[in-house]
Scaffold this motif. Structure first.
Motif, PDB file in Angstrom:
ATOM      1  N   ASP A 102       0.857  -1.186   0.000  1.00  0.00           N
ATOM      2  CA  ASP A 102       0.000   0.000   0.000  1.00  0.00           C
ATOM      3  C   ASP A 102       0.891   1.235   0.000  1.00  0.00           C
ATOM      4  O   ASP A 102       1.623   1.486   0.964  1.00  0.00           O
ATOM      5  N   ALA A 103       0.832   2.015  -1.077  1.00  0.00           N
ATOM      6  CA  ALA A 103       1.714   3.169  -1.224  1.00  0.00           C
ATOM      7  C   ALA A 103       1.374   4.291  -0.252  1.00  0.00           C
ATOM      8  O   ALA A 103       2.218   5.150   0.018  1.00  0.00           O
ATOM      9  N   GLU A 104       0.163   4.305   0.281  1.00  0.00           N
ATOM     10  CA  GLU A 104      -0.221   5.352   1.230  1.00  0.00           C
ATOM     11  C   GLU A 104       0.256   5.034   2.642  1.00  0.00           C
ATOM     12  O   GLU A 104       0.787   5.894   3.339  1.00  0.00           O
ATOM     13  N   THR A 105       0.077   3.814   3.077  1.00  0.00           N
ATOM     14  CA  THR A 105       0.439   3.440   4.445  1.00  0.00           C
ATOM     15  C   THR A 105       1.832   2.823   4.551  1.00  0.00           C
ATOM     16  O   THR A 105       2.341   2.664   5.660  1.00  0.00           O
ATOM     17  N   LEU A 106       2.429   2.453   3.408  1.00  0.00           N
ATOM     18  CA  LEU A 106       3.739   1.791   3.351  1.00  0.00           C
ATOM     19  C   LEU A 106       3.708   0.423   4.037  1.00  0.00           C
ATOM     20  O   LEU A 106       4.728  -0.063   4.527  1.00  0.00           O
ATOM     21  N   GLU A 107       2.554  -0.215   4.041  1.00  0.00           N
ATOM     22  CA  GLU A 107       2.384  -1.515   4.670  1.00  0.00           C
ATOM     23  C   GLU A 107       2.381  -2.626   3.620  1.00  0.00           C
ATOM     24  O   GLU A 107       1.872  -2.457   2.511  1.00  0.00           O
ATOM     25  N   ILE A 113       5.231  -3.686  10.520  1.00  0.00           N
ATOM     26  CA  ILE A 113       6.204  -2.593  10.479  1.00  0.00           C
ATOM     27  C   ILE A 113       6.189  -2.023   9.060  1.00  0.00           C
ATOM     28  O   ILE A 113       6.206  -2.768   8.085  1.00  0.00           O
ATOM     29  N   THR A 114       6.145  -0.709   8.966  1.00  0.00           N
ATOM     30  CA  THR A 114       6.054  -0.092   7.646  1.00  0.00           C
ATOM     31  C   THR A 114       7.425   0.022   6.990  1.00  0.00           C
ATOM     32  O   THR A 114       8.465   0.072   7.659  1.00  0.00           O
ATOM     33  N   ALA A 115       7.417   0.056   5.666  1.00  0.00           N
ATOM     34  CA  ALA A 115       8.657   0.243   4.920  1.00  0.00           C
ATOM     35  C   ALA A 115       9.187   1.657   5.121  1.00  0.00           C
ATOM     36  O   ALA A 115       8.430   2.590   5.415  1.00  0.00           O
ATOM     37  N   GLU A 116      10.486   1.824   4.975  1.00  0.00           N
ATOM     38  CA  GLU A 116      11.081   3.154   5.056  1.00  0.00           C
ATOM     39  C   GLU A 116      10.492   4.052   3.965  1.00  0.00           C
ATOM     40  O   GLU A 116      10.225   3.607   2.843  1.00  0.00           O
ATOM     41  N   ASP A 117      10.308   5.332   4.298  1.00  0.00           N
ATOM     42  CA  ASP A 117       9.685   6.274   3.364  1.00  0.00           C
ATOM     43  C   ASP A 117      10.403   6.328   2.019  1.00  0.00           C
ATOM     44  O   ASP A 117       9.767   6.371   0.961  1.00  0.00           O
ATOM     45  N   GLN A 118      11.736   6.321   2.056  1.00  0.00           N
ATOM     46  CA  GLN A 118      12.499   6.492   0.824  1.00  0.00           C
ATOM     47  C   GLN A 118      12.437   5.267  -0.085  1.00  0.00           C
ATOM     48  O   GLN A 118      12.905   5.313  -1.226  1.00  0.00           O
ATOM     49  N   LEU A 119      11.842   4.178   0.386  1.00  0.00           N
ATOM     50  CA  LEU A 119      11.758   2.965  -0.423  1.00  0.00           C
ATOM     51  C   LEU A 119      10.488   2.905  -1.264  1.00  0.00           C
ATOM     52  O   LEU A 119      10.354   2.025  -2.105  1.00  0.00           O
ATOM     53  N   MET A 176       1.729  -6.716  -5.869  1.00  0.00           N
ATOM     54  CA  MET A 176       0.626  -5.848  -6.294  1.00  0.00           C
ATOM     55  C   MET A 176       0.648  -4.554  -5.491  1.00  0.00           C
ATOM     56  O   MET A 176       1.017  -4.544  -4.313  1.00  0.00           O
ATOM     57  N   HIS A 177       0.249  -3.459  -6.144  1.00  0.00           N
ATOM     58  CA  HIS A 177       0.323  -2.139  -5.538  1.00  0.00           C
ATOM     59  C   HIS A 177      -1.071  -1.569  -5.307  1.00  0.00           C
ATOM     60  O   HIS A 177      -1.914  -1.590  -6.212  1.00  0.00           O
ATOM     61  N   PRO A 179      -5.732  -2.822  -7.199  1.00  0.00           N
ATOM     62  CA  PRO A 179      -4.454  -3.539  -7.155  1.00  0.00           C
ATOM     63  C   PRO A 179      -3.966  -3.884  -8.551  1.00  0.00           C
ATOM     64  O   PRO A 179      -4.736  -4.260  -9.429  1.00  0.00           O
ATOM     65  N   LYS A 180      -2.667  -3.746  -8.780  1.00  0.00           N
ATOM     66  CA  LYS A 180      -2.065  -4.026 -10.080  1.00  0.00           C
ATOM     67  C   LYS A 180      -1.406  -5.402 -10.075  1.00  0.00           C
ATOM     68  O   LYS A 180      -1.197  -6.022  -9.050  1.00  0.00           O
ATOM     69  N   ASN A 181      -1.038  -5.852 -11.260  1.00  0.00           N
ATOM     70  CA  ASN A 181      -0.254  -7.072 -11.436  1.00  0.00           C
ATOM     71  C   ASN A 181      -1.027  -8.329 -11.064  1.00  0.00           C
ATOM     72  O   ASN A 181      -0.448  -9.326 -10.633  1.00  0.00           O
ATOM     73  N   ARG A 182      -2.335  -8.306 -11.262  1.00  0.00           N
ATOM     74  CA  ARG A 182      -3.151  -9.451 -10.892  1.00  0.00           C
ATOM     75  C   ARG A 182      -2.908 -10.660 -11.791  1.00  0.00           C
ATOM     76  O   ARG A 182      -3.146 -11.785 -11.388  1.00  0.00           O
ATOM     77  N   GLY A 183      -2.435 -10.447 -13.011  1.00  0.00           N
ATOM     78  CA  GLY A 183      -2.262 -11.566 -13.922  1.00  0.00           C
ATOM     79  C   GLY A 183      -1.000 -12.380 -13.681  1.00  0.00           C
ATOM     80  O   GLY A 183      -0.854 -13.461 -14.232  1.00  0.00           O
TER      81      GLY A 183
END
Length: 218
Positions: free
Chosen positions: A32-37, A52-58, A87-88, A99-103
């Motif tokens: 999730d690009a908003e929550t970084l989860e 634990i969320t990903a680092e912001d810069q990642l 998937m994003h 969500p992307k990349n479902r295929g």
């Protein structure tokens, strides 16, 4: 108890290394690009939310990656390796917030995972079963060299199958997922320098209940 670390290479490849296996093999990973989860998705089991969320810069690096390697450890050896679709959600670079990349399909990828770990130059905790336990803050590698991981005999055999000119399509995964073999990547492994610690997470999220097994243990 399961602890998980996030790894990245200079090429922007992503992977998760789990301190133990799930009851069933996952089918995909969501970011999730908003929550970084991150969330590990299954066919029948409930999703497993990493706490634990990903680092912001990642964020951008992860958003431009369509696959993610996942490995599982047991007694200091790798017992399973997968290449899963990544998937994003809430992708700011997309005009569609689904969500992307479902295929994409999950694959067993021993050689790809081995090369991935050999190139990693960044790692951070991405899930801890007990966030309050200071003893669990260290890497799931527990001092092991990511370039020199040991594999169980079954995976060594899988490496030989992947290197064969034309191997079988691979065993069927649990819950109706077909985990096919994938060929060795064309890139040559390059050993990274010291592993970046990442400084932990800036923001913790509420822990979710553990996954519910459907009884079909891997």
């Amino acid at each position: 108890m399961i602890n998980i670390d996030l790894f990245l290479t200079p090429r922007g490849e992503c992977g998760l290394l789990c301190g133990q296996a799930f009851d069933n093999l996952p089918a995909a990973v969501l970011f999730d690009a908003e929550t970084l989860e991150f969330t590990v998705d299954f066919i029948k089991d409930a999703p497993f939310h990493l706490n634990i969320t990903a680092e912001d810069q990642l964020r951008d690096t992860i958003l431009f990656t369509k696959k993610i390697y996942v490995g599982f450890l047991e007694d200091g050896r790798v017992i399973e390796t997968l290449e899963l679709p990544l998937m994003h959600l809430n992708d700011p670079y997309s005009d569609n917030y689904a969500p992307k990349n479902r295929g994409a399909q999950p694959k067993r990828a021993m050689i790809g995972f081995e090369h991935f770990m050999a190139q990693c130059n960044f790692a951070q905790p991405i899930h801890r079963d007990n966030l309050g336990d200071e003893d669990s803050n260290g890497s799931v590698l527990d001092g092991m060299d990511p370039k020199q991981l040991e594999f169980v005999p079954q995976l060594i055999k899988q490496r030989m199958l992947e290197l064969a000119p034309s191997g079988p399509s691979g065993p069927s995964g649990p819950s109706g997922v077909d985990y096919v073999q994938t060929a060795a990547p064309s890139m040559a492994p390059k050993g990274p320098g010291g592993m970046g610690g990442g400084g932990g997470a800036r923001r913790m999220v509420r822990r979710q209940p553990p996954i519910q097994s459907d009884g079909d243990d891997e």
